[in-house]
Design an enzyme around this catalytic site. Structure first.
Site, mmCIF file in Angstrom:
data_model
loop_
_atom_site.group_PDB
_atom_site.id
_atom_site.type_symbol
_atom_site.label_atom_id
_atom_site.label_comp_id
_atom_site.label_asym_id
_atom_site.label_seq_id
_atom_site.Cartn_x
_atom_site.Cartn_y
_atom_site.Cartn_z
ATOM 1 N N ARG A 129 1.169 1.040 -4.221
ATOM 2 C CA ARG A 129 1.848 0.584 -2.998
ATOM 3 C C ARG A 129 1.136 1.146 -1.773
ATOM 4 N NH1 ARG A 129 5.787 1.172 1.004
ATOM 5 N NH2 ARG A 129 7.116 -0.663 1.267
ATOM 6 N N CYS A 130 0.756 2.413 -1.846
ATOM 7 C CA CYS A 130 0.059 3.053 -0.717
ATOM 8 C C CYS A 130 -1.247 2.334 -0.367
ATOM 9 C CB CYS A 130 -0.292 4.502 -1.039
ATOM 10 S SG CYS A 130 1.108 5.582 -1.266
#
Length: 407
Positions: free
Chosen positions: A396-397
């Site tokens: 996600r990052c």
């Protein structure tokens, strides 16, 4: 959803159509032990392997029919224009503290030899001292010798595209980073949203000229009505209040911003390192945040004002109430084993990227958490994570969704 939107994000789990990435480059090889902390890394990354892993990640996305857009390609598009190029480099130097005339001239001359794409890549990579050998000293600052090896610092966190800006609805929050070393990352987004023909009329709910920090890893679009934002090591409550104010008083359909007050520690850098959404009613969570978690709801008040209220219920009850769900399942990182939870959280076990409801991309190393996800009927796509995880961020990052289908 009409196809002419360049930003369209009304959930965390709607089918992902288009996503922004940056594949790590030589900037991570410009991390040296003496300056690890300054550049927010805990260890040295082996570039060749990191790139292999990042390419696996991009291939998974493409195989799922998702358009993968690279930051350096968008930058190359706008840097074709020499005026934009000059304006960008001046701002970039100023933020990189290059303010002496002799050094500025040398850097401008140095960058003049690059093609638009190389120019963007070189800005991220950093400029080492030995690369500029002909500075005409025009000030004391040009003459004084320092041991620091760079004129322009590398930007090794750039492969975490989640943080510099965040897609919310049809607009973005152009963020203010908590650490000076990352603030130059947001200049790239600023120029893309100012000059790129595809992105230039996108509304902004927050801007990088503000005083209080907020980073994209703390922002989760839980539904078309509810936004969750972490009050974290990197995101200030003042910034959350400002975003809530501009978003709730806009034409958008959002009604509530939930502020999650998470512990301020490096291990819980952002909300999405301890909590992500994986399905309509399922979330991954790091058990270490559940107990001390305070949640505040921000809603529209009278006369363009906002109301803020402390939510005294458990997290499950709050999510059920605001997302209008009969039940909520919190899938614990480490599957209830305290040691596994702590180990896998360090390598972003809770940091999943949902590409459609119940289908997520995860690091393969977090096998205990991934097994728990599968047991809860979540489809998990995995890729190698020997090197990328050293930067303290997961799938996600590393991704900024640009367009998702409506649920």
């Amino acid at each position: 959803m009409s196809s002419n939107h360049s930003i369209y994000i009304y959930s965390e789990i709607g089918k992902l159509k288009s996503v922004l990435l940056h594949c790590p480059g030589k900037e991570v090889e410009n991390i040296v032990p003496d300056y690890l902390r300054r550049l927010l890394f805990d260890e040295i990354v082996y570039l060749e392997q990191a790139r292999r892993e990042h390419n696996q990640f991009a291939d998974i996305l493409r195989n799922e029919g998702i358009e993968v857009v690279y930051l350096t390609d968008l930058m190359a598009d706008i840097l074709e224009d020499t005026k934009v190029r000059e304006e960008f480099l001046m701002e970039f130097m100023y933020e990189g503290k290059i303010i002496t005339e002799g050094l500025q001239e040398a850097i401008i001359e140095f960058f003049n030899t690059y093609s638009p794409k190389e120019f963007a890549i070189k800005c991220i990579e950093g400029v080492r001292k030995e690369e500029l050998n002909h500075i005409k000293p025009k000030s004391l600052g040009d003459m004084v010798k320092t041991p620091y090896p760079f004129y322009l610092d590398p930007i090794p966190n750039m492969y975490f595209q989640r943080d510099p800006f965040a897609s919310i609805g049809k607009g973005i929050s152009l963020n203010v980073m908590a650490n000076e070393t990352r603030n130059r990352e947001t200049i790239f987004a600023k120029y893309i949203f100012k000059y790129h023909p595809k992105f230039k009329n996108v509304p902004r709910w927050y801007n990088r000229d503000k005083t209080h920090s907020i980073e994209g890893g703390d922002i989760l679009v839980l539904s078309d009505k509810v936004l969750a934002i972490g009050i974290s090591d990197r995101t200030d409550p003042v910034a959350i209040e400002r975003i809530a104010h501009s978003l709730l008083n806009s034409e958008q359909c959002f009604e509530t911003v939930l502020a999650f007050d998470i512990p301020k520690a490096r291990a819980y850098m952002h909300l999405d390192t301890v909590f992500t959404m994986v399905d309509y009613d399922q979330f991954t969570i790091y058990p270490g945040i559940e107990d001390p978690l305070d949640v505040y709801s921000i809603t529209r008040g009278k006369n363009n004002d906002i109301n803020i209220k402390y939510e005294s219920n458990s997290l499950s009850s709050i999510l059920k109430q605001y997302l209008n769900l009969p039940s909520v399942n919190l899938i614990r990182c480490g599957d209830g084993d305290r040691i596994a939870a702590s180990r896998e959280q360090w390598n972003d076990g809770s940091n999943t990227l949902a590409i459609s409801p119940g289908k997520v991309i995860c690091y393969n190393r977090n096998y205990v958490t991934n097994k728990a996800l599968r047991r809860n009927n979540i489809e998990v796509l995995e890729f190698d994570s020997y090197e990328l995880s050293r930067g303290r961020g997961g799938p996600r990052c590393m991704s900024m969704p640009l367009i998702r289908e409506d649920l």
